[in-house]
Design a protein around this motif. Structure first.
Motif, PDB file in Angstrom:
ATOM      1  N   HIS A 140       0.831  -1.207   0.000  1.00 52.01           N
ATOM      2  CA  HIS A 140       0.000   0.000   0.000  1.00 52.01           C
ATOM      3  C   HIS A 140       0.867   1.260   0.000  1.00 52.01           C
ATOM      4  CE1 HIS A 140      -3.978  -1.796   0.347  1.00 52.01           C
ATOM      5  NE2 HIS A 140      -3.523  -2.618   1.279  1.00 52.01           N
ATOM      6  N   ASP A 141       1.969   1.236   0.739  1.00 50.77           N
ATOM      7  CA  ASP A 141       2.889   2.390   0.759  1.00 50.77           C
ATOM      8  C   ASP A 141       3.490   2.625  -0.627  1.00 50.77           C
ATOM      9  OD1 ASP A 141       2.411   2.754   3.430  1.00 50.77           O
ATOM     10  OD2 ASP A 141       4.244   1.781   4.116  1.00 50.77           O
ATOM     11  N   ALA A 160       0.954   4.240  -2.902  1.00 47.01           N
ATOM     12  CA  ALA A 160       0.817   5.663  -2.538  1.00 47.01           C
ATOM     13  C   ALA A 160       2.026   6.454  -3.028  1.00 47.01           C
ATOM     14  CB  ALA A 160       0.663   5.803  -1.032  1.00 47.01           C
ATOM     15  N   ARG A 161       3.208   5.876  -2.923  1.00 43.42           N
ATOM     16  CA  ARG A 161       4.435   6.515  -3.388  1.00 43.42           C
ATOM     17  C   ARG A 161       4.393   6.737  -4.898  1.00 43.42           C
ATOM     18  NH1 ARG A 161      10.002   5.723  -1.407  1.00 43.42           N
ATOM     19  NH2 ARG A 161      11.468   6.175  -3.078  1.00 43.42           N
ATOM     20  N   ARG A 162       3.874   5.724  -5.614  1.00 43.40           N
ATOM     21  CA  ARG A 162       3.762   5.821  -7.077  1.00 43.40           C
ATOM     22  C   ARG A 162       2.802   6.937  -7.487  1.00 43.40           C
ATOM     23  NH1 ARG A 162       0.029   1.708 -10.258  1.00 43.40           N
ATOM     24  NH2 ARG A 162       0.543   2.158 -12.411  1.00 43.40           N
ATOM     25  N   ALA A 163       1.771   7.163  -6.680  1.00 47.51           N
ATOM     26  CA  ALA A 163       0.760   8.163  -7.024  1.00 47.51           C
ATOM     27  C   ALA A 163       1.244   9.598  -6.801  1.00 47.51           C
ATOM     28  CB  ALA A 163      -0.514   7.919  -6.211  1.00 47.51           C
ATOM     29  N   ARG A 164       2.271   9.749  -5.972  1.00 47.55           N
ATOM     30  CA  ARG A 164       2.745  11.103  -5.666  1.00 47.55           C
ATOM     31  C   ARG A 164       3.484  11.718  -6.838  1.00 47.55           C
ATOM     32  NH1 ARG A 164       3.822   8.858  -0.387  1.00 47.55           N
ATOM     33  NH2 ARG A 164       6.002   8.485  -0.878  1.00 47.55           N
TER      34      ARG A 164
END
Length: 309
Positions: free
Chosen positions: A301-302, A305-309
């Protein structure tokens, strides 16, 4: 008499691992503060030592082979062990006072080969740094593991509808699909499609498990599933064919991140179309390795989220 070491130079191993992880000699050179020629020389030296090609040389760049990915993962794990062995004494002492040593755990993970090589493996170094006591043993396979004592699989990363009887499943990443092609696809005979309807005049490459019709319907064009065009069972071969200019492929976003950033493939339109399937982490509720599985779940999940930033 002391045995002669068969290990290649550390700098050669580091250059090779970085080139595979980034899938680019140029980006590896930037990360390591070397020239592109130096990285290429290290890779060729390793290939000569092993007696095999580890990269396929294409006009668009060097593409790591499956053996290269496997070897790079082993090297990455070894480099992490060395880094922990030689970290500053005060850092080791601080770590000991903060927490008692944790028992090492191995998680055997079943995962589709394209997803492992194009999305998971380039990120594994971050997992290993965060959870050094957990060793991920990837089992790249297309069959569905039963996650029992007989097949020895602890957890699976699956792409599908999310319902597998008798197993726990948690969605960790949505998927987006879109057409991609080689930058050089358009020539005197074939021009780059400007409108969705122009695809009717193009060669559309097909993956057996990823039909075009749902995408056609989502963007509102009246086209049916292409016939008489190349059909692939392996997403890696599909995308490689597109990169060589053989046609236009319908791609999943997770599998073409590096190709798009390196310019081997280009996305035709920005229209967002979510796939009907998603990525799930799957495990047995009674697994004895729940703590390690939970760590992997949180990390996945992290990473999303990192990819989406």
């Amino acid at each position: 008499m002391q045995k002669r070491s068969h290990l290649p130079p550390l700098q050669t191993l580091r250059a090779f691992e970085t080139a595979v992880r980034l899938e680019s000699f140029t980006r590896a050179a930037d990360e390591l503060a070397l020239t592109q020629g130096a990285v290429s020389q290290h890779v060729r030296a390793l290939e000569a030592r092993l007696g095999m090609s580890l990269f396929t040389r294409e006009r668009s760049g060097a593409v790591p082979t499956r053996k290269a990915h496997e070897l790079a993962l082993q090297i990455r794990q070894g480099l992490n062990v060395l880094e922990r062995a030689f970290e500053a004494p005060e850092a080791r002492n601080t770590a000991r006072t903060r927490a008692r040593p944790r028992e090492s755990v191995q998680l055997t993970v079943s995962v589709l080969p394209p997803f492992a090589e194009r999305w998971l493996e380039p990120r594994l170094a971050r997992f290993e740094r965060k959870h050094p006591h957990i060793e991920l043993a990837l089992r790249k396979e297309t069959t569905l593991a039963r996650l029992n004592a007989r097949d020895g699989v602890d957890v699976a990363l699956r792409y599908g509808p999310g319902a597998w009887p008798g197993l726990q499943a948690e969605r960790f990443m949505e998927e987006e699909i879109f057409p991609v092609m080689s930058p050089g696809y358009g020539d005197r005979v074939r021009s780059r499609p400007r409108r969705f309807a122009d695809l009717a005049q193009c060669t559309l490459l097909k993956h057996r498990a990823q039909p075009w019709e749902p995408w056609f319907q989502a963007v509102g064009i009246d086209l049916t599933e292409p016939r008489g065009t190349p059909v692939f069972d392996d997403a890696r071969r599909l995308l490689e064919a597109a990169a060589k200019g053989r046609g236009i492929a319908l791609a999943r976003a997770s599998l073409v991140e590096r190709d798009l950033s390196d310019g081997r493939l280009v996305r035709l339109w920005k229209r967002r179309v979510a796939d009907i399937y998603a990525h799930f982490i799957v495990w047995r509720a009674d697994s004895e390795k729940r703590e390690a599985i939970d760590a992997l779940r949180r990390w996945l999940h992290d990473e999303v989220a990192r990819r989406a930033r």
